[in-house]
Write an enzyme that holds these catalytic residues in place. Structure first.
Site, PDB file in Angstrom:
ATOM      1  N   ASP A  11       0.896  -1.173   0.121  1.00 41.98           N
ATOM      2  CA  ASP A  11      -0.012   0.008   0.050  1.00 41.98           C
ATOM      3  C   ASP A  11       0.893   1.157   0.033  1.00 41.98           C
ATOM      4  O   ASP A  11       2.144   0.936   0.092  1.00 41.98           O
ATOM      5  CB  ASP A  11      -1.100  -0.036   1.190  1.00 41.98           C
ATOM      6  CG  ASP A  11      -1.769   1.176   1.223  1.00 41.98           C
ATOM      7  OD1 ASP A  11      -2.353   1.535   0.215  1.00 41.98           O
ATOM      8  OD2 ASP A  11      -1.882   1.761   2.631  1.00 41.98           O
ATOM      9  N   SER A  12       0.331   2.545  -0.218  1.00 47.09           N
ATOM     10  CA  SER A  12       0.882   3.540  -0.267  1.00 47.09           C
ATOM     11  C   SER A  12       1.405   4.154   1.298  1.00 47.09           C
ATOM     12  O   SER A  12       2.221   4.875   1.442  1.00 47.09           O
ATOM     13  CB  SER A  12      -0.026   4.904  -0.507  1.00 47.09           C
ATOM     14  OG  SER A  12      -0.938   4.793   0.100  1.00 47.09           O
ATOM     15  N   TYR A  43      -0.543   8.710  -1.726  1.00 45.08           N
ATOM     16  CA  TYR A  43      -0.748   8.693  -3.255  1.00 45.08           C
ATOM     17  C   TYR A  43      -1.701   9.261  -4.023  1.00 45.08           C
ATOM     18  O   TYR A  43      -1.680   9.796  -5.138  1.00 45.08           O
ATOM     19  CB  TYR A  43      -0.516   7.332  -3.747  1.00 45.08           C
ATOM     20  CG  TYR A  43       0.756   6.294  -3.579  1.00 45.08           C
ATOM     21  CD1 TYR A  43       1.777   6.881  -2.840  1.00 45.08           C
ATOM     22  CD2 TYR A  43       0.916   5.136  -4.119  1.00 45.08           C
ATOM     23  CE1 TYR A  43       3.129   6.142  -2.544  1.00 45.08           C
ATOM     24  CE2 TYR A  43       1.748   4.329  -4.114  1.00 45.08           C
ATOM     25  CZ  TYR A  43       3.031   4.639  -3.200  1.00 45.08           C
ATOM     26  OH  TYR A  43       4.159   4.164  -3.122  1.00 45.08           O
ATOM     27  N   GLY A  44      -2.846   9.404  -3.385  1.00 43.00           N
ATOM     28  CA  GLY A  44      -4.118   9.547  -4.004  1.00 43.00           C
ATOM     29  C   GLY A  44      -4.339  10.916  -4.618  1.00 43.00           C
ATOM     30  O   GLY A  44      -5.412  11.102  -5.365  1.00 43.00           O
ATOM     31  N   CYS A  74      -4.414  -1.439  -1.973  1.00 40.25           N
ATOM     32  CA  CYS A  74      -4.594  -0.041  -2.005  1.00 40.25           C
ATOM     33  C   CYS A  74      -5.568   0.117  -3.346  1.00 40.25           C
ATOM     34  O   CYS A  74      -5.147  -0.257  -4.525  1.00 40.25           O
ATOM     35  CB  CYS A  74      -3.166   0.627  -2.616  1.00 40.25           C
ATOM     36  SG  CYS A  74      -3.141   2.286  -2.923  1.00 40.25           S
ATOM     37  N   ASN A  75      -6.641   0.872  -2.987  1.00 40.45           N
ATOM     38  CA  ASN A  75      -7.608   0.983  -4.039  1.00 40.45           C
ATOM     39  C   ASN A  75      -7.215   1.909  -5.160  1.00 40.45           C
ATOM     40  O   ASN A  75      -7.451   1.780  -6.485  1.00 40.45           O
ATOM     41  CB  ASN A  75      -8.873   1.538  -3.343  1.00 40.45           C
ATOM     42  CG  ASN A  75      -9.706   0.646  -2.780  1.00 40.45           C
ATOM     43  OD1 ASN A  75     -10.604   0.012  -3.207  1.00 40.45           O
ATOM     44  ND2 ASN A  75      -9.219   0.798  -1.421  1.00 40.45           N
ATOM     45  N   THR A  76      -6.213   2.851  -4.986  1.00 42.74           N
ATOM     46  CA  THR A  76      -5.626   4.001  -5.732  1.00 42.74           C
ATOM     47  C   THR A  76      -4.765   3.012  -6.980  1.00 42.74           C
ATOM     48  O   THR A  76      -5.001   3.308  -8.314  1.00 42.74           O
ATOM     49  CB  THR A  76      -4.888   4.996  -5.187  1.00 42.74           C
ATOM     50  OG1 THR A  76      -5.725   5.533  -4.172  1.00 42.74           O
ATOM     51  CG2 THR A  76      -4.444   6.038  -5.998  1.00 42.74           C
ATOM     52  N   GLU A 152      -2.566   8.789   8.443  1.00 37.30           N
ATOM     53  CA  GLU A 152      -0.852   8.488   8.515  1.00 37.30           C
ATOM     54  C   GLU A 152      -0.438   9.096   9.616  1.00 37.30           C
ATOM     55  O   GLU A 152       0.667   8.756  10.331  1.00 37.30           O
ATOM     56  CB  GLU A 152      -0.362   8.849   7.170  1.00 37.30           C
ATOM     57  CG  GLU A 152      -0.696   7.887   5.859  1.00 37.30           C
ATOM     58  CD  GLU A 152      -0.056   6.565   6.147  1.00 37.30           C
ATOM     59  OE1 GLU A 152       1.285   6.577   6.863  1.00 37.30           O
ATOM     60  OE2 GLU A 152      -0.228   5.598   5.517  1.00 37.30           O
ATOM     61  N   CYS A 184     -11.035   2.690   0.147  1.00 36.06           N
ATOM     62  CA  CYS A 184      -9.739   3.092   0.558  1.00 36.06           C
ATOM     63  C   CYS A 184      -9.155   2.217   1.900  1.00 36.06           C
ATOM     64  O   CYS A 184     -10.057   2.392   2.732  1.00 36.06           O
ATOM     65  CB  CYS A 184      -9.405   4.665   0.816  1.00 36.06           C
ATOM     66  SG  CYS A 184      -7.707   5.059   1.542  1.00 36.06           S
ATOM     67  N   THR A 185      -8.259   1.284   1.589  1.00 32.70           N
ATOM     68  CA  THR A 185      -7.817   0.589   2.535  1.00 32.70           C
ATOM     69  C   THR A 185      -7.313   1.383   4.025  1.00 32.70           C
ATOM     70  O   THR A 185      -7.539   0.536   4.889  1.00 32.70           O
ATOM     71  CB  THR A 185      -6.577  -0.416   2.190  1.00 32.70           C
ATOM     72  OG1 THR A 185      -5.605   0.445   1.868  1.00 32.70           O
ATOM     73  CG2 THR A 185      -7.131  -1.340   1.243  1.00 32.70           C
ATOM     74  N   HIS A 186      -7.312   2.463   3.944  1.00 34.25           N
ATOM     75  CA  HIS A 186      -6.833   3.310   5.212  1.00 34.25           C
ATOM     76  C   HIS A 186      -8.255   3.481   6.113  1.00 34.25           C
ATOM     77  O   HIS A 186      -8.250   3.650   7.164  1.00 34.25           O
ATOM     78  CB  HIS A 186      -6.391   4.675   4.973  1.00 34.25           C
ATOM     79  CG  HIS A 186      -5.119   4.801   4.522  1.00 34.25           C
ATOM     80  ND1 HIS A 186      -4.440   4.257   3.226  1.00 34.25           N
ATOM     81  CD2 HIS A 186      -3.851   5.264   5.493  1.00 34.25           C
ATOM     82  CE1 HIS A 186      -3.352   4.608   3.427  1.00 34.25           C
ATOM     83  NE2 HIS A 186      -2.700   5.054   4.521  1.00 34.25           N
TER      84      HIS A 186
HETATM   85  N1  DGL Z   1      -4.779   3.120   0.986  1.00 39.28           N
HETATM   86  C1  DGL Z   1      -4.754   3.691  -0.296  1.00 39.28           C
HETATM   87  C2  DGL Z   1      -5.851   3.393  -1.216  1.00 39.28           C
HETATM   88  O1  DGL Z   1      -6.682   2.359  -0.797  1.00 39.28           O
HETATM   89  C3  DGL Z   1      -4.465   5.223  -0.193  1.00 39.28           C
HETATM   90  C4  DGL Z   1      -3.795   5.869  -1.157  1.00 39.28           C
HETATM   91  C5  DGL Z   1      -3.283   7.006  -0.773  1.00 39.28           C
HETATM   92  O2  DGL Z   1      -2.144   7.018  -0.472  1.00 39.28           O
HETATM   93  O3  DGL Z   1      -3.963   8.085  -1.043  1.00 39.28           O
HETATM   94  O4  DGL Z   1      -6.330   4.021  -1.946  1.00 39.28           O
END
Ligand code: DGL
Length: 276
Positions: A11-12, A43-44, A74-76, A152, A184-186
């Protein structure tokens, strides 16, 4: 026959740990190597080309670790780069489940909300998938750009995240959704707050469990499930290990007494990228 090579999960940043948790519970025999890009998160809101470059570096690291599968937690990166990456790397590669089938099954009104990063929302991935399954469904997509940076920074509670959440979620409340995809996995880190704001009538869909189930199915089809009872876990990050350790403790309850404590490592992706 099986295959005891590790599974890479990435993931990011720290969000993919919510997927690691489900993989550990569904596939306890697997060795897991997690990579979270805590040095470059989020990343998003970055340009697509930059996100794809980072993804390539992470997958190159996993190549060097000789993984049998990588799970894009990570969905992105799933939305932007998964299909291309599948053609470039020699191991099995899957993305995050989109949560659409679960949302449609849970929704009575067929009014579905989706919250995710800007890049994921702009990709239109969830809207397309919902419309493909049920053209009559109503979809309310909402980008939540400040969620990942706040999570984060370990701001899982308190006025800052609460103010952002109320602002982002109000349009979803106004549009009467009764199922909300955490795209989003966060976001599962703040699901108690999201649940509080959305109210008890709205079902929250966290696709982490389904993602782990898809990994298991794919490994089984390819005869690559591990043959041991208990695997080991390496948690690798590009920066700030103490923060990663604290947030990991919030996400995953490792049974340390049985010697299953994960190993935390600082990894510089460039060390692996330049070698190839
Ligand atoms: N966990 C990432 C996702 O699922 C977050 C991406 C990001 O860093 O913005 O998209």
């Amino acid at each position: 026959m099986g295959d005891n090579a590790p599974i890479g999960i990435y993931d990011s940043g720290l969000g993919g740990l919510t997927v690691v948790k489900e993989v550990l519970s569904l596939l306890p025999g697997e060795d897991i190597i997690y990579f979270g890009d805590t040095g470059r998160t989020p990343y998003g809101s970055r340009p697509t080309a930059e996100i794809l470059g980072f993804m390539h570096e992470i997958l190159t690291f996993f190549s060097a670790q000789k993984v049998k599968m990588a799970i894009t937690a990570c969905n992105t990166m799933t939305a932007l780069g998964l299909e291309q990456a599948k053609t470039e790397f020699p191991f099995l590669l899957i993305g995050v489940n989109n949560g659409v089938s679960a949302a449609l099954a849970a929704s009575r009104s067929k009014r579905i909300g989706v919250i995710a990063t800007e890049a994921t929302i702009n990709s239109g991935k969830h809207v397309k998938a919902i419309k493909a399954e049920d053209p009559a469904a109503y979809v309310c997509p909402q980008a939540c750009p400040s969620f990942v940076p706040l999570i984060e920074q370990e701001k899982l509670f308190g006025p800052e995240i609460e103010t952002s959440a109320r602002e982002y979620l109000q349009p979803l409340i106004d549009s009467g959704v009764d199922a909300l995809i955490l795209g989003c996995t966060h976001y599962p880190f703040i699901s108690p707050l999201i649940r509080d704001i959305m109210g008890p009538e709205v079902v929250l869909i966290d696709p982490a469990r389904e993602t782990a189930a898809e990994a298991r199915t794919k490994l089984a089809h390819n005869d690559k499930l591990a043959t041991r009872a208990q695997g080991r876990v390496r948690l690798c990050f590009s920066a700030d290990l103490p923060r990663a350790e604290r947030v990991t403790a919030c996400a995953i309850d490792f049974p340390r007494s049985q010697g299953l404590a994960p190993r935390f490592e600082l990894v510089n992706l460039q060390d692996f990228y330049l070698e190839v």
